[in-house]
Scaffold this active site. Sequence first.
Site, PDB file in Angstrom:
ATOM      1  N   ASP A 351       0.837  -1.190   0.000  1.00  0.00           N
ATOM      2  CA  ASP A 351       0.000   0.000   0.000  1.00  0.00           C
ATOM      3  C   ASP A 351       0.880   1.251   0.000  1.00  0.00           C
ATOM      4  OD1 ASP A 351      -2.663   1.342   0.491  1.00  0.00           O
ATOM      5  OD2 ASP A 351      -1.623   1.931   2.336  1.00  0.00           O
ATOM      6  N   GLU A 387       1.450  -0.306  -5.003  1.00  0.00           N
ATOM      7  CA  GLU A 387       0.554   0.797  -5.330  1.00  0.00           C
ATOM      8  C   GLU A 387       1.485   1.994  -5.529  1.00  0.00           C
ATOM      9  OE1 GLU A 387      -3.572   2.591  -3.556  1.00  0.00           O
ATOM     10  OE2 GLU A 387      -1.883   2.426  -2.167  1.00  0.00           O
TER      11      GLU A 387
END
Length: 701
Positions: A351, A387
């Site tokens: 993330d 990401e």
Amino acid sequence: MTYQNTVSAQLEPGMPTRLGAHFDGHGTNFAVFSENAEAVFLCLFSPDGKREELRLPLPERTGSVWHGYLPGVKPGTLYGYRAAGPYAPEAGHRFNLNKLLIDPYSQSFFGAFNDHPVTFGYTLTAPEADLSFDTRDSAGHTPKSVVPDPGFLPATATPLGRGWESTFIYEAHVKGLTMRHPDVPVEARGTFDGLASPAMLDHMTRLGVTAVELLPVQAIKSEGALGGRGLVNYWGYNTAGFFALEPRYMGPSGLRGFRAMVDRFHAAGIEVILDAVYNHSAEGDHLGPTFSFRGLDNASYYRLQEDPRYYVNDTGCGNTLDVSHPFVTRMILDSLRYWVQTFGIDGFRFDLATTLCRDAEGFQPHGAFLTALRQDPVLAGVKLIVEPWDIGFGGYQLGAFPAKFAEWNDRFRDTARLFWRGDAHGAQGLGSALLGTADIFDQRGRRVWSSVNYAASHDGFTLADTTRYEARHNHANGENNQDGHRANFSENFGVEGETDDPAIQAKRSQRQRNLLATVFLSQGTPMLLAGDEGGNSQQGNNNSYCQDNEISWLDWASMDAELIEFTTVLSRFRQAHPVLRQSGFLHGAIRPIDQKPDVEWQSFAGTDIDWTDPDLSSLCLHLRGNAESVIGRRVTDEVLLAFNRGEDDLELTLPDPETRAWTREIDTSEMVQSSHRLDTDRVTVPAQSVSAFVLTDRVVA
């Protein structure tokens, strides 16, 4: 029986080698990092966690590791730390001996996280806020770390190790996927046991899923602000323990249920990828609670601003872990290895990965963390997905990561939606997307699978909602509908939300099929948000991070069985045709096997495409085996893709097949697919549709 009856009150020096608590059959070695503490105390608690029965200073410090060995301490013992040092927020230090701290290496916790006022290092009501100092003991409201049993789950697990070229990722939330499924046992719903139930495995196997990517399952702490609104952090992007599983997902089998879940997925040929949040911690900003890193060594664990009272907030979550610090890097690598070796995890999705690669000079694709990650022998063989953005300066880094990594390609998502919505220049963007966004990813020896292609993910509208809503409807989140994406590139076809109008319903269904086809027919790695295969809706909420309820839980009773079957057909078609999932980028190079280019673009009339036309609405892509790949040069499989987003049917002139015939295998204008062998080189491609044609006598030399 109390600890004093069985445990020596004298700590031995122990070893600094392994951080965390490690039982050796006779006692437990404790080791914890703190560069700036003046002393670190080990606290042992009664089995009910209510009484602190021993508090002993760790006797040795080797470098920045404080350590000690306590004979007689067995697995299951509850413990925590207290760290002594300056409480000087203006200098970056927030030591408070009154605050119990969990071990960052805890594999499980006793008790739940909360935001009781005593868990804060300062007095909440003080005018000087965090510059004040709170003297109350927080132990009664802080979870306790648990000494793990090394024999409970030996670190002997092995990842499945599937190649990237055949990967199809299914992004899912453990609870949301299983909570309302009628064939998942009631007691297992919302848990790892339920995720590994025959009903779920059968569904994923039928779809052709090769990897399930789970939203965060590491220990979660909900933000205090959410609790005040009667909500919780449902998605889980607020990690409190990087080695511990979130208790809310534990089923009847407990911790072993997670290991059994991974084993069952592996037996079905499906990898398990964890969405991991190493960019920030759950302690929040300078006004957050103190239960771990902040109290152990605030200045080392976190990136601080020029005024060190405040945190760098590149994550939007209040703080940013300083991954450039060697002990923070070590902790993350130790965590990753733990999940791989103990549970057989096959990969990780990082993330806000840009945060993990930023130092004082900015984003560093060859910085300490990524370099260490690529060199680690345990992690070298697992899938690593990033990401590639955060909210910090220079935070958008799509395509900038090294060759080892795959990246979530949000440009693919937006491009696909814009094309089918009819926006100007949409076809030009689609042309790039269909070939793996080569203009961004084709560099430094990267492979096509580096682009993770999706039309929807957990963050944003579901696929169905991109055809039902033009504006977000996040009122249930309690933020005045100001949270979530503003640019959704969606279309409601004249009615916002649900409608009984069959014409609008047909258009919406068609759009979903077109977007699904675009994902599965593109070069790169396809990813499907769980529920999109059946038209799942979240009532227009495009930021359901705090909705642990029927807004987020898949409504299996309302799933569209025909759309599920259509998605299955697409998945099988992709697996059947290697030209759709090549490892090398296609450049139109000439193949030695037939002296033809490995890829060709053409108009529906068989002529060159006018790429300068902003209103271009139709195009054809002819795919052959990659001329630059040894395997591709031998493959005679050929697929022709025809995209028509216009409002009228178009006649397509098929390339001359010589002695072979074309067969239409995919037609998104129809829900139910059937194969049609064509006896002519002219065929109609319906309006607002995709068709896929195959040369029927495919031969692999």
